[in-house]
Scaffold this motif. Structure first.
Motif, PDB file in Angstrom:
ATOM      1  N   TRP A   5      -7.388  -0.076  -3.917  1.00  0.00           N
ATOM      2  CA  TRP A   5      -6.853  -1.483  -3.533  1.00  0.00           C
ATOM      3  C   TRP A   5      -7.354  -2.682  -3.631  1.00  0.00           C
ATOM      4  CZ3 TRP A   5      -2.172  -3.062  -2.228  1.00  0.00           C
ATOM      5  CH2 TRP A   5      -1.978  -4.278  -1.442  1.00  0.00           C
TER       6      TRP A   5
ATOM      7  N   LEU B  36       1.144  -1.372 -11.329  1.00  0.00           N
ATOM      8  CA  LEU B  36       1.517   0.178 -11.568  1.00  0.00           C
ATOM      9  C   LEU B  36       2.009   0.325 -12.776  1.00  0.00           C
ATOM     10  CD1 LEU B  36       1.704   2.440  -9.430  1.00  0.00           C
ATOM     11  CD2 LEU B  36       4.133   2.132  -9.293  1.00  0.00           C
TER      12      LEU B  36
ATOM     13  N   ILE C 148       0.145  -6.525  -8.976  1.00  0.00           N
ATOM     14  CA  ILE C 148      -0.017  -5.894  -7.281  1.00  0.00           C
ATOM     15  C   ILE C 148      -0.328  -7.230  -6.593  1.00  0.00           C
ATOM     16  CG2 ILE C 148      -1.196  -4.598  -6.012  1.00  0.00           C
ATOM     17  CD1 ILE C 148      -1.361  -2.565  -8.470  1.00  0.00           C
TER      18      ILE C 148
ATOM     19  N   VAL D 264      -2.768   2.768 -11.622  1.00  0.00           N
ATOM     20  CA  VAL D 264      -2.742   1.402 -11.711  1.00  0.00           C
ATOM     21  C   VAL D 264      -3.580   1.125 -12.831  1.00  0.00           C
ATOM     22  CG1 VAL D 264      -3.861  -0.585 -10.565  1.00  0.00           C
ATOM     23  CG2 VAL D 264      -2.850   0.973  -9.239  1.00  0.00           C
TER      24      VAL D 264
ATOM     25  N   TRP E 159       3.858   6.206  -5.237  1.00  0.00           N
ATOM     26  CA  TRP E 159       3.810   6.468  -6.631  1.00  0.00           C
ATOM     27  C   TRP E 159       2.429   7.115  -7.269  1.00  0.00           C
ATOM     28  CZ3 TRP E 159       8.018   6.558  -9.131  1.00  0.00           C
ATOM     29  CH2 TRP E 159       9.123   5.889  -8.812  1.00  0.00           C
ATOM     30  N   PHE E 160       1.445   6.954  -6.498  1.00  0.00           N
ATOM     31  CA  PHE E 160       0.179   7.601  -6.871  1.00  0.00           C
ATOM     32  C   PHE E 160       0.774   9.275  -6.640  1.00  0.00           C
ATOM     33  CE2 PHE E 160      -2.997   4.394  -5.649  1.00  0.00           C
ATOM     34  CZ  PHE E 160      -3.029   3.752  -7.030  1.00  0.00           C
TER      35      PHE E 160
ATOM     36  N   LYS F   9       0.790  -1.135   0.060  1.00  0.00           N
ATOM     37  CA  LYS F   9      -0.028   0.083  -0.167  1.00  0.00           C
ATOM     38  C   LYS F   9       0.990   1.316   0.099  1.00  0.00           C
ATOM     39  CE  LYS F   9      -4.504  -1.506   2.049  1.00  0.00           C
ATOM     40  NZ  LYS F   9      -5.277  -1.462   3.143  1.00  0.00           N
TER      41      LYS F   9
ATOM     42  N   GLN G 191      -6.207   6.455 -10.760  1.00  0.00           N
ATOM     43  CA  GLN G 191      -5.407   6.731  -9.873  1.00  0.00           C
ATOM     44  C   GLN G 191      -6.221   7.924  -8.763  1.00  0.00           C
ATOM     45  OE1 GLN G 191      -3.460  10.345 -11.029  1.00  0.00           O
ATOM     46  NE2 GLN G 191      -1.734  10.204  -9.285  1.00  0.00           N
TER      47      GLN G 191
ATOM     48  N   TYR H  38       3.994   1.383  -1.127  1.00  0.00           N
ATOM     49  CA  TYR H  38       4.450   1.339  -2.698  1.00  0.00           C
ATOM     50  C   TYR H  38       3.517   2.110  -3.275  1.00  0.00           C
ATOM     51  CZ  TYR H  38       5.125  -0.755  -7.056  1.00  0.00           C
ATOM     52  OH  TYR H  38       5.320  -1.114  -8.345  1.00  0.00           O
ATOM     53  N   LEU H  39       2.233   1.689  -3.449  1.00  0.00           N
ATOM     54  CA  LEU H  39       1.349   2.413  -4.231  1.00  0.00           C
ATOM     55  C   LEU H  39       1.334   3.912  -4.159  1.00  0.00           C
ATOM     56  CD1 LEU H  39      -1.481  -0.345  -4.604  1.00  0.00           C
ATOM     57  CD2 LEU H  39       0.345   0.454  -6.312  1.00  0.00           C
ATOM     58  N   THR H  40       0.853   4.064  -2.752  1.00  0.00           N
ATOM     59  CA  THR H  40       0.586   5.510  -2.273  1.00  0.00           C
ATOM     60  C   THR H  40       1.766   6.410  -2.781  1.00  0.00           C
ATOM     61  OG1 THR H  40      -0.555   4.963  -0.347  1.00  0.00           O
ATOM     62  CG2 THR H  40       0.173   7.145  -0.200  1.00  0.00           C
TER      63      THR H  40
ATOM     64  N   ALA I 264      -7.370  -3.833  -7.065  1.00  0.00           N
ATOM     65  CA  ALA I 264      -6.206  -4.267  -7.461  1.00  0.00           C
ATOM     66  C   ALA I 264      -5.796  -5.704  -7.160  1.00  0.00           C
ATOM     67  CB  ALA I 264      -5.015  -3.171  -7.250  1.00  0.00           C
TER      68      ALA I 264
END
Length: 143
Positions: free
Chosen positions: A49, A62, A69, A21, A14-15, A8, A31, A10-12, A52
């Protein structure tokens, strides 16, 4: 193995740099507009999430990566800092590392003049910490 909080995060991160995604075999990319709600992730982020990691959605990635993911939550993967930009990136536990970081297509990244992406925070706790530090400085000047 990467934990759910690590993935989470990691995604946050990069967002926050504008990545999306990619879902449904590349037919959609999303996004969240809002990532956090105080010290928790926003409902919009949590919805993305769940999509994903859902098998019904198919493989979700991503942008700029090849690792699904949902697979990041298996023992095959770890989340480690990128040697170039220090952002979290998926690394296979065994085997050949990824060919590039998701930052490869961000021409202005890394940029140390901008605030770095961050985790959700409790504003009250952060403000209390600032007040405590300021009070400590004031107390030290008085004595």
């Amino acid at each position: 193995m990467a934990s759910e909080p690590q993935v989470k995060r990691y995604l946050t991160y990069w967002f926050q740099l504008g990545k999306k995604v990619v879902m449904r075999n590349g037919f959609s990319a999303i996004q969240p507009q809002s990532l956090t709600n105080g010290k928790h992730y926003s409902q919009e982020f949590e919805t993305i999430w769940q999509l994903a990691i859902s098998p019904e959605t198919g493989d979700c990635y991503l942008e700029g990566t090849e690792a699904p993911i949902a697979d990041l939550l298996t023992p095959k993967w770890d989340i480690l800092p990128c040697p170039r930009c220090d952002m979290p990136v998926p690394i296979k536990s065994a085997g050949i590392p990824p060919t590039c970081c998701p930052c490869f297509d961000l021409p202005t990244w890394p940029n140390t003049e901008l605030p770095a992406p961050r985790d959700p925070v409790c504003s009250q706790t952060e403000l209390r910490g600032i007040c405590d530090r300021l009070n400590k400085i004031t107390d030290n000047r008085i004595t």
